[in-house]
Design a protein around this motif. Structure first.
Motif, mmCIF file in Angstrom:
data_model
loop_
_atom_site.group_PDB
_atom_site.id
_atom_site.type_symbol
_atom_site.label_atom_id
_atom_site.label_comp_id
_atom_site.label_asym_id
_atom_site.label_seq_id
_atom_site.Cartn_x
_atom_site.Cartn_y
_atom_site.Cartn_z
ATOM 1 N N ILE A 4 0.854 -1.184 0.000
ATOM 2 C CA ILE A 4 0.000 0.000 0.000
ATOM 3 C C ILE A 4 0.892 1.237 0.000
ATOM 4 O O ILE A 4 1.818 1.330 0.820
ATOM 5 C CB ILE A 4 -0.912 0.054 1.251
ATOM 6 N N CYS A 5 0.619 2.138 -0.939
ATOM 7 C CA CYS A 5 1.422 3.371 -0.985
ATOM 8 C C CYS A 5 1.125 4.196 0.267
ATOM 9 O O CYS A 5 -0.017 4.572 0.505
ATOM 10 C CB CYS A 5 1.112 4.178 -2.240
ATOM 11 N N PRO A 6 2.160 4.473 1.071
ATOM 12 C CA PRO A 6 1.930 5.202 2.322
ATOM 13 C C PRO A 6 1.540 6.658 2.090
ATOM 14 O O PRO A 6 1.096 7.337 2.999
ATOM 15 C CB PRO A 6 3.281 5.126 3.047
ATOM 16 N N ARG A 7 1.653 7.090 0.875
ATOM 17 C CA ARG A 7 1.366 8.500 0.618
ATOM 18 C C ARG A 7 -0.069 8.687 0.112
ATOM 19 O O ARG A 7 -0.780 9.581 0.565
ATOM 20 C CB ARG A 7 2.362 9.040 -0.424
ATOM 21 N N CYS A 8 -0.496 7.814 -0.820
ATOM 22 C CA CYS A 8 -1.833 8.021 -1.378
ATOM 23 C C CYS A 8 -2.766 6.826 -1.122
ATOM 24 O O CYS A 8 -3.951 6.874 -1.421
ATOM 25 C CB CYS A 8 -1.765 8.311 -2.874
ATOM 26 N N GLY A 9 -2.213 5.730 -0.619
ATOM 27 C CA GLY A 9 -3.058 4.601 -0.252
ATOM 28 C C GLY A 9 -3.405 3.641 -1.375
ATOM 29 O O GLY A 9 -4.155 2.687 -1.175
ATOM 30 N N VAL A 10 -2.841 3.848 -2.565
ATOM 31 C CA VAL A 10 -3.173 2.952 -3.682
ATOM 32 C C VAL A 10 -2.498 1.583 -3.456
ATOM 33 O O VAL A 10 -1.464 1.480 -2.789
ATOM 34 C CB VAL A 10 -2.750 3.594 -5.034
ATOM 35 N N LEU A 11 -3.128 0.542 -4.016
ATOM 36 C CA LEU A 11 -2.572 -0.807 -3.847
ATOM 37 C C LEU A 11 -1.650 -1.155 -5.005
ATOM 38 O O LEU A 11 -1.852 -0.719 -6.138
ATOM 39 C CB LEU A 11 -3.717 -1.827 -3.791
ATOM 40 N N PHE A 21 6.762 3.227 -2.596
ATOM 41 C CA PHE A 21 5.730 4.163 -3.062
ATOM 42 C C PHE A 21 5.224 3.822 -4.454
ATOM 43 O O PHE A 21 5.909 3.182 -5.245
ATOM 44 C CB PHE A 21 6.304 5.585 -3.078
ATOM 45 N N CYS A 22 3.996 4.286 -4.749
ATOM 46 C CA CYS A 22 3.504 4.125 -6.115
ATOM 47 C C CYS A 22 4.276 5.074 -7.018
ATOM 48 O O CYS A 22 4.875 6.051 -6.550
ATOM 49 C CB CYS A 22 2.002 4.394 -6.188
ATOM 50 N N GLU A 23 4.250 4.757 -8.299
ATOM 51 C CA GLU A 23 5.067 5.506 -9.253
ATOM 52 C C GLU A 23 4.759 7.007 -9.230
ATOM 53 O O GLU A 23 5.655 7.842 -9.232
ATOM 54 C CB GLU A 23 4.811 4.938 -10.652
ATOM 55 N N ASP A 24 3.455 7.348 -9.188
ATOM 56 C CA ASP A 24 3.069 8.764 -9.231
ATOM 57 C C ASP A 24 3.595 9.524 -8.021
ATOM 58 O O ASP A 24 4.127 10.625 -8.149
ATOM 59 C CB ASP A 24 1.541 8.909 -9.295
ATOM 60 N N CYS A 25 3.436 8.926 -6.845
ATOM 61 C CA CYS A 25 3.918 9.588 -5.641
ATOM 62 C C CYS A 25 5.433 9.708 -5.686
ATOM 63 O O CYS A 25 6.008 10.731 -5.325
ATOM 64 C CB CYS A 25 3.488 8.826 -4.390
ATOM 65 N N TYR A 26 6.076 8.648 -6.143
ATOM 66 C CA TYR A 26 7.530 8.663 -6.209
ATOM 67 C C TYR A 26 8.006 9.818 -7.083
ATOM 68 O O TYR A 26 8.895 10.577 -6.708
ATOM 69 C CB TYR A 26 8.059 7.330 -6.736
HETATM 70 ZN ZN ZN Z 1 0.998 6.887 -4.076
#
Ligand code: ZN
Ligand code: ZN
Length: 209
Positions: A4-11, A21-26
């Motif tokens: 789970i992305c700790p920043r936006c919560g996406v799986l 992190f997910c790619e977008d947040c990264y």
């Molecule tokens: Zn994210």
């Protein structure tokens, strides 16, 4: 195991992950910073721009300009011209075994001015007089003028009964030009005046063709 992305919560089943992190947040966290609008002085006479020196705004110059203005870590980048003064830069970076692209747009705000050469040329400044004499003076003058203008400015071009006189912005440019064209001049210095306690000479180059 799903992350789970700790920043936006996406799986992680739904998006590519880079580390935790997910790619977008990264990509947002990487922080490659390029101002959206960057001022650049440009000469309204010769159309050159001022970077480290006055030069044509070509691919090489643009790349230097981006390097100077960007903040952040990246491996490489390339620039696409969008329209008018708008550009897009794609920064490439690698993280673990992933390759990432970060896109940034910027536009150049061209600030009108006159470069040093054009300022001097329009004020009638010159360092050297180049005299072309002989039967083929007319024809050679065109060749010489073209070569000279790659290197400096010609502030006056005079057609006289005895030949052509050119008033040229740089002595060095005259020597180089004559060297390239394999013309040997007669050189004479004339004291022109005194500036800041130093004698100022103007040099006359005379070639027979
Ligand atoms: Zn994210
Ligand atoms: Zn100029």
């Amino acid at each position: 195991m799903e992350k789970i992305c700790p920043r936006c919560g996406v799986l992680s089943g739904r998006k590519r992950f880079i580390g935790d992190f997910c790619e977008d947040c990264y990509l947002e966290m990487i922080g490659i910073d390029l101002p959206a609008q960057i001022e650049l002085p440009f000469c309204e006479v010769c159309d050159r721009v001022k970077l480290a020196k006055w030069q044509k705004l070509d691919k090489n110059a643009l790349e230097k300009f981006v390097k100077k203005n960007v903040k952040g870590r990246y491996d490489s980048f390339h620039i696409t011209h969008l329209e008018d003064n708008a550009y897009e830069v794609v920064f490439l970076l690698s993280k673990d075994s992933n390759y990432l692209e970060v896109r940034r747009k910027f536009s150049l705000k061209k600030v009108k001015t006159k470069c040093d050469d054009c300022r001097r040329a329009t004020s009638g400044y010159y360092e050297a007089i180049l005299q072309i004499r002989g039967k083929k003076a007319e024809r050679w003058s065109q060749k010489i003028l073209k070569e000279l203008q790659h290197r400096t400015f010609v502030s006056k071009y005079a057609e006289l009964a005895e030949g052509i006189d050119m008033y040229v912005g740089s002595k060095k440019a005259v020597s180089e030009t004559l060297g390239i064209l394999k013309l040997t001049p007669k050189v004479s210095d004339k004291l022109y005046g005194v500036k800041d306690g130093k004698r100022v000479y103007r040099t006359t180059y005379c070639v027979r063709v």
